[in-house]
Design an enzyme around this catalytic site. Sequence first.
Site, PDB file in Angstrom:
ATOM      1  N   HIS A  34     -27.744  63.092   9.096  1.00 24.93           N
ATOM      2  CA  HIS A  34     -27.457  63.938   7.927  1.00 24.93           C
ATOM      3  C   HIS A  34     -25.943  64.070   7.774  1.00 24.93           C
ATOM      4  O   HIS A  34     -25.196  63.613   8.631  1.00 24.93           O
ATOM      5  CB  HIS A  34     -28.166  65.294   8.014  1.00 24.93           C
TER       6      HIS A  34
ATOM      7  N   HIS B 129     -23.652  66.516   7.765  1.00 22.83           N
ATOM      8  CA  HIS B 129     -22.751  67.525   8.355  1.00 22.83           C
ATOM      9  C   HIS B 129     -21.616  66.866   9.152  1.00 22.83           C
ATOM     10  O   HIS B 129     -21.855  65.913   9.903  1.00 22.83           O
ATOM     11  CB  HIS B 129     -23.542  68.491   9.242  1.00 22.83           C
TER      12      HIS B 129
ATOM     13  N   ASP C 110     -20.012  67.525  11.810  1.00 30.81           N
ATOM     14  CA  ASP C 110     -20.108  67.373  13.270  1.00 30.81           C
ATOM     15  C   ASP C 110     -21.069  66.235  13.647  1.00 30.81           C
ATOM     16  O   ASP C 110     -21.287  65.968  14.833  1.00 30.81           O
ATOM     17  CB  ASP C 110     -20.517  68.692  13.953  1.00 30.81           C
ATOM     18  N   HIS C 111     -21.611  65.538  12.649  1.00 35.15           N
ATOM     19  CA  HIS C 111     -22.451  64.348  12.886  1.00 35.15           C
ATOM     20  C   HIS C 111     -21.841  63.077  12.288  1.00 35.15           C
ATOM     21  O   HIS C 111     -22.281  61.983  12.611  1.00 35.15           O
ATOM     22  CB  HIS C 111     -23.852  64.558  12.292  1.00 35.15           C
TER      23      HIS C 111
ATOM     24  N   HIS D  79     -33.104  71.405   7.254  1.00 38.83           N
ATOM     25  CA  HIS D  79     -31.746  71.764   7.700  1.00 38.83           C
ATOM     26  C   HIS D  79     -30.745  71.367   6.611  1.00 38.83           C
ATOM     27  O   HIS D  79     -29.912  72.161   6.188  1.00 38.83           O
ATOM     28  CB  HIS D  79     -31.471  71.029   9.013  1.00 38.83           C
TER      29      HIS D  79
ATOM     30  N   ASP E 155     -30.563  67.485  13.696  1.00 43.77           N
ATOM     31  CA  ASP E 155     -30.630  68.950  13.730  1.00 43.77           C
ATOM     32  C   ASP E 155     -31.929  69.465  13.113  1.00 43.77           C
ATOM     33  O   ASP E 155     -31.984  70.595  12.623  1.00 43.77           O
ATOM     34  CB  ASP E 155     -29.447  69.565  12.958  1.00 43.77           C
TER      35      ASP E 155
ATOM     36  N   HIS F 187     -27.964  68.831  19.622  1.00 41.86           N
ATOM     37  CA  HIS F 187     -27.221  69.967  20.190  1.00 41.86           C
ATOM     38  C   HIS F 187     -27.886  70.467  21.475  1.00 41.86           C
ATOM     39  O   HIS F 187     -29.115  70.390  21.619  1.00 41.86           O
ATOM     40  CB  HIS F 187     -27.165  71.155  19.210  1.00 41.86           C
TER      41      HIS F 187
HETATM   42 ZN   LIG Z   1     -26.300  69.881  10.973  1.00 42.78          ZN
END
Ligand SMILES: [Zn+2]
Length: 239
Positions: free
Chosen positions: A54, A56, A58-59, A110, A129, A167
């Site tokens: 996805h 985001h 942090d990915h 998410h 996530d 995570h």
């Molecule tokens: Zn995420």
Amino acid sequence: MEIVAVPAFTDNYIWLVHDEVSGETAVVDPGDAAPALEQVQRRGWAIDQIWNTHWHPDHTGGNVALKQATGATVSGPAGPRIPARDSELAEGSHVRIGDRVGRVIEVPGHTLDHVAILFDEERVAFVGDTLFAMGCGRLFEGTPQQMFDSLQRLAELPEETRLYCAHEYTLSNARFAEHADPANEAVVSRLARVEAQRKRGEITLPTSVAEERETNPFVRAGDWQEFARLRAMKDSFRS
Ligand SMILES: [Zn+2]
């Protein structure tokens, strides 16, 4: 298929996927390029592909730097927010590493663009996530019904399937699970196990479909309304 966890930021895991036969390596959700590069160099591997679950940051934050450093191709969900994407992943798409084939399913909730990558033969799933060990992602974009359906699709995979989440949230999820489902012996004993693992600084992933069916309150919810109630409880829960 060899799978290696690369810790990033405070609690992210970037997953390296290495096919021993072809020598190819893919990186799942590289939020940061440096730790992924360091780990592949230490192993004498080279990154051929990047797969994003996805958008985001942090990915996906490491996409551009990794692509520049290695020439890797980037596959990720449709939409304008995946940096440097070469090919789109949607329901029914496939990724390939050596002779191994991963199929893509859409698991919105998410985010609306969220996908999971399933290697059926290897019994391996990269779930980003969407599902966490004993928990699930927050609903930033999707509805409770979408997330409930997405979790059920993952929970219907063969029970030995290993789930690679993005995570290390297992301990706080386990505390909430015990709060939400105090009579569940499997939850109580898993909480104790996870506490001990985290005290030793150990990773608690991957998890498995069987374990999540037994101990994940969000997977065990009977319908999306119950799921929505649990998700709201978790959002305000302080362990
Ligand atoms: Zn995420």
